[in-house]
Design a protein around this motif. Structure first.
Motif, PDB file in Angstrom:
ATOM      1  N   ILE B  67      26.551  34.954  41.901  1.00 24.89           N
ATOM      2  CA  ILE B  67      28.081  34.092  42.134  1.00 24.89           C
ATOM      3  C   ILE B  67      27.605  32.941  42.361  1.00 24.89           C
ATOM      4  O   ILE B  67      27.860  33.190  43.858  1.00 24.89           O
ATOM      5  N   THR B  68      27.745  32.172  41.964  1.00 24.70           N
ATOM      6  CA  THR B  68      27.656  30.199  42.322  1.00 24.70           C
ATOM      7  C   THR B  68      28.493  29.713  42.872  1.00 24.70           C
ATOM      8  O   THR B  68      28.169  29.068  43.543  1.00 24.70           O
ATOM      9  N   GLY B  69      30.041  30.292  43.017  1.00 25.98           N
ATOM     10  CA  GLY B  69      31.154  29.190  43.276  1.00 25.98           C
ATOM     11  C   GLY B  69      32.443  30.387  42.246  1.00 25.98           C
ATOM     12  O   GLY B  69      32.449  31.238  41.837  1.00 25.98           O
ATOM     13  N   GLY B  70      34.083  29.516  43.839  1.00 28.42           N
ATOM     14  CA  GLY B  70      34.730  30.401  43.547  1.00 28.42           C
ATOM     15  C   GLY B  70      34.872  31.426  44.191  1.00 28.42           C
ATOM     16  O   GLY B  70      34.026  32.084  45.088  1.00 28.42           O
ATOM     17  N   GLU B  71      36.653  31.671  44.976  1.00 27.09           N
ATOM     18  CA  GLU B  71      36.646  32.864  44.605  1.00 27.09           C
ATOM     19  C   GLU B  71      37.732  33.942  44.166  1.00 27.09           C
ATOM     20  O   GLU B  71      38.389  33.555  43.237  1.00 27.09           O
ATOM     21  N   ILE B  72      38.087  35.334  44.347  1.00 23.44           N
ATOM     22  CA  ILE B  72      38.376  36.479  43.668  1.00 23.44           C
ATOM     23  C   ILE B  72      39.028  37.062  44.836  1.00 23.44           C
ATOM     24  O   ILE B  72      38.772  37.933  46.124  1.00 23.44           O
ATOM     25  N   LEU B  73      40.813  36.548  45.151  1.00 24.31           N
ATOM     26  CA  LEU B  73      41.472  37.183  46.029  1.00 24.31           C
ATOM     27  C   LEU B  73      42.669  38.254  45.054  1.00 24.31           C
ATOM     28  O   LEU B  73      43.033  37.952  44.267  1.00 24.31           O
ATOM     29  N   PHE B  74      42.164  39.461  45.844  1.00 30.39           N
ATOM     30  CA  PHE B  74      42.991  40.684  46.084  1.00 30.39           C
ATOM     31  C   PHE B  74      43.963  41.007  47.370  1.00 30.39           C
ATOM     32  O   PHE B  74      43.751  41.197  47.836  1.00 30.39           O
ATOM     33  N   ASP B  75      45.304  40.613  46.571  1.00 33.88           N
ATOM     34  CA  ASP B  75      45.963  41.256  47.754  1.00 33.88           C
ATOM     35  C   ASP B  75      45.665  39.950  48.994  1.00 33.88           C
ATOM     36  O   ASP B  75      46.343  39.905  49.937  1.00 33.88           O
ATOM     37  N   GLY B  76      46.024  38.903  48.942  1.00 33.22           N
ATOM     38  CA  GLY B  76      45.263  37.646  49.404  1.00 33.22           C
ATOM     39  C   GLY B  76      43.534  37.468  50.605  1.00 33.22           C
ATOM     40  O   GLY B  76      43.453  36.608  50.832  1.00 33.22           O
ATOM     41  N   GLN B  77      42.995  39.044  49.864  1.00 33.00           N
ATOM     42  CA  GLN B  77      41.781  38.791  50.461  1.00 33.00           C
ATOM     43  C   GLN B  77      40.180  38.605  49.360  1.00 33.00           C
ATOM     44  O   GLN B  77      41.068  39.026  48.568  1.00 33.00           O
ATOM     45  N   ASP B  78      39.256  37.768  49.944  1.00 38.50           N
ATOM     46  CA  ASP B  78      38.885  37.430  49.001  1.00 38.50           C
ATOM     47  C   ASP B  78      37.411  38.499  48.885  1.00 38.50           C
ATOM     48  O   ASP B  78      36.633  38.956  49.403  1.00 38.50           O
ATOM     49  N   ILE B  79      37.602  38.985  47.841  1.00 38.80           N
ATOM     50  CA  ILE B  79      36.762  40.305  47.168  1.00 38.80           C
ATOM     51  C   ILE B  79      35.436  39.848  47.593  1.00 38.80           C
ATOM     52  O   ILE B  79      34.546  41.019  48.094  1.00 38.80           O
ATOM     53  N   LEU B  80      35.004  38.420  47.245  1.00 39.12           N
ATOM     54  CA  LEU B  80      33.921  38.129  47.112  1.00 39.12           C
ATOM     55  C   LEU B  80      32.952  38.394  48.832  1.00 39.12           C
ATOM     56  O   LEU B  80      31.789  38.496  49.000  1.00 39.12           O
TER      57      LEU B  80
END
Lengths: 326, 343
Positions: B67-80
């Protein structure tokens, strides 16, 4: 003159094992169980059904991969399985097939040229092989540069086009299309379908078109047969079939199709809620095989298998509902 | 939509490092899912739909996938940025997934009951082990919820003894056992027959609606999306090219690719089949500069080959990534796709 291709009470059973320790009774799957239909010259006859309904078994029986258990197949009034002899080459040449997955129906270690030459050699084409192969490629709009490519270099759609060219190599009059586009994406599907329709017009081909996609069927076939568990439940002309589907299963099938426009939504029959599971083909219920899922099942359906009833011009249905009304 | 989103994928870039270079698969993917929303993700084979969802569950085959960029927020928390113990809390209870082929998703050498018990045990609050009897009872109720008849007998069956529709319903039961907030359904009906697909999708619909579970429905079937979702994201070659409320997208679509795809679907009303979209999806090893659809686009312009179009609002709630729509609120430009009449 008789029909171009006629299936009369065609049956194909497979023995898949044995039961019992002392008296070994064979366990059979009735893949095709008494199917009759006729195919006219130059038409596209659609065969629709869910997986395991016996569509492909019919296809493989017609090209001679299987010997039917009972019944007969007439091609120009000639029995395709007459006297158990191997089928003469001249007759094999007339019937060709295009398989579902071009990824596995083309030999990965042969070039397109080798793939297309094989049927020409087998059927002892008199003309120069290379010229003939180039002509085949032209016929399907592929440039001659494809001669020395291997299947892995082609896209899925192109592979299927090569498979079509191979089927055309023996200049057949009947081509069986066994789900020719279901392994491909929609954006590619159209190109293949329009190629097939053009070839049909130019070469006066007859198609037996097998698919589970009714929306696609609507756009290519002239007549349709619906299959359920090895039996045909309804045969009708295309327009009749979509405007007046009669068999409860056909109605359920048509009303379950997901569509993309409002216009299509209105064209669908009244929603028949799909319930129940498709029974295992090893253990088909007695009576009508659809009675467990049928919203209009009657008492008789559990005991007696209905017979084909004619509802007028080319429209036949296999259902007790229509036997009574007669 | 109001409130903060349940899942927010922001500018996600994923690449696969292979012999000969890097496959730049996901190229800035943005997706938002709100609580209880039904979202469809459509695209053709290889568009990156499954890769996106695997990134969300953090199950990409790393280190090959990166994963070279970006974020994945679930309920406000970054999964990555989560550590394995936090991920364990998210998977199953926060996000659950249903796969395309239920035959592969279930283990063939264990009975349904054995497979269910692991899920049921896990779905309970931490700290207390259930007795065998409790596990069995919970498994039975879970199976009843997906309207499977005779669940007591089913628990002792092996997957091979069941039909495809039943297997998929067992997978649904397992996925929903822990009451996730988000369910990812990856082509849940594709391997099934039309009438059975209809049954399974209808069941899925009822269950998520009853529990207010958000769902992402991944599919290549435009028809399924139209019937089952509130919002659609159209994906092409690792990009979201268009996203809109479902009814809006089907009444007017903006992106030439979406229009081509719509035209390519054979219609139940007849009228012939479109020739489809010429060419094929680009290879990810060396994707085209600028817009990844430009080599196949009949309306390609100079700018498309040099610059990547960003998603922007073309009309309220309807975003499109295409230079044909530079201003915002405007009329759709219809790309004519050739339809030959057949039949």
């Amino acid at each position: 003159m008789g029909a171009f291709l006629e299936a009369i009470d065609l049956k194909k059973y497979f023995v898949i094992g044995h039961e019992g320790t002392v008296h070994r009774t064979p366990v059979t799957v009735k893949a095709v169980d008494g199917v009759s239909f006729t195919l006219q010259q130059g038409e596209t006859f659609g065969l629709v059904g869910e997986s395991g309904s016996g569509k492909s078994t019919i296809a493989y029986t017609i090209i001679g991969m299987y010997q039917p258990t009972a019944g007969s197949l007439l091609f120009h009034d000639l029995d395709l399985f007459g006297k158990g002899k191997t089928r003469p080459l001249a007759l094999r040449k007339q019937i060709q097939i295009v398989f579902q997955d071009p990824g596995s129906s083309l030999n990965p270690r042969q070039t397109i040229r080798q793939i297309l030459e094989l049927p020409l050699r087998l059927h002892r084409s008199s003309s120069d092989l290379l010229t003939e192969v180039v002509r085949l490629l032209e016929l399907v709009d592929l440039p001659p540069a494809y001669l020395y490519k291997y299947p892995y270099m082609l896209s899925g759609g192109e592979k299927q086009i090569v498979a079509i060219a191979r089927a055309l190599a023996t200049s057949p009059s009947l081509i069986i299309l066994d789900e020719p586009t279901s392994a491909l994406d929609v954006s590619v599907q159209g190109k293949i379908i329009n190629l097939l329709l053009r070839l049909q017009r130019e070469l006066d081909l007859s198609y037996l078109f097998i698919t589970h996609d009714l929306s696609l069927m609507r756009n290519v076939a002239s007549r349709v047969a619906i299959m359920y568990l090895g039996k045909v439940c309804e045969i009708a002309e295309m327009s009749e079939f979509f405007t007046h589907p009669q068999h409860p299963y056909t109605q359920m099938l048509l009303s379950s199709i997901p569509v993309v426009t409002e216009e299509e939504e209105r064209a669908k029959p009244v929603k028949v809620i799909s319930t129940g599971e498709i029974p295992s083909p090893v253990n088909v219920p007695p009576g009508c095989s659809f009675h467990m899922r049928c919203p209009r099942a009657m008492e008789i359906c559990q005991r007696v298998d209905p017979a084909m009833v004619s509802l007028g011009e080319g429209h036949t249905v296999r259902c007790h509902l229509f036997e009574q009304s007669q | 939509m109001s409130g903060h989103p349940l899942l927010e994928i922001k500018d996600l870039y994923v690449q696969f490092n292979v012999y000969g270079g890097a496959l730049k698969v996901l190229d800035g993917v943005n997706i938002e899912v709100h609580p209880g929303e039904k979202v469809g993700l459509v695209g053709e084979t290889g568009a990156g739909k499954t890769t996106t969802m695997k990134a969300v569950l953090h199950v990409l085959p790393e280190p090959a996938a990166q994963i070279t960029g970006g974020e994945i927020l679930f309920d406000g928390q970054d999964i990555l940025k989560m550590v394995p113990s936090q991920l364990k809390q998210i998977r199953g209870k926060g996000i659950a997934m249903i796969f395309q082929d239920p035959t592969l998703a279930l283990n063939p050498v264990f009975t349904v009951g054995e497979q269910m018990s692991a899920v049921v045990q896990y779905s309970m609050e931490a700290g207390r082990n259930l007795t065998k009897r409790e596990v069995r009872e919970r498994s039975i109720t879970t199976l009843k919820e997906v309207s499977l008849a005779d669940p007591e007998r089913l628990l002792g069956n092996y997957p091979i003894q069941l039909s495809g529709g039943m297997r998929q319903r067992i997978c649904i039961a397992m996925a929903l056992a822990a009451r996730p907030k988000l369910l990812i359904a990856d082509e849940p009906g594709t391997s099934l027959d039309v009438t059975i697909q209809d049954q399974v999708l209808r069941l899925l619909d009822e269950l998520v609606e009853k529990r207010n579970t958000a769902i992402i429905l991944i599919t290549h079937s435009l028809g399924v999306v139209r019937e089952r979702t509130d919002r659609v994201y159209v994906m092409y070659a690792g990009n979201i090219v268009e996203n809109a409320p479902t009814t809006q997208l089907y009444s007017r679509s903006f992106h030439p690719y979406t229009q081509g795809l719509m035209a390519a679907v054979p219609k139940l009303t007849g009228g012939g089949v479109s020739d489809g979209i010429p060419g094929r999806m680009p290879a990810y090893l060396n994707p085209p500069q600028g817009c990844r659809f430009s080599p196949r686009c009949p309306r390609v312009m100079e700018i498309c080959r040099g610059e990547k179009p960003m998603l922007r609002e073309a009309s309220p709630g309807h975003q499109v990534a295409c230079f044909l729509y530079p201003r915002g609120n405007e009329l759709e430009i219809n790309t004519k796709w050739n339809v030959s009449s057949g039949g």
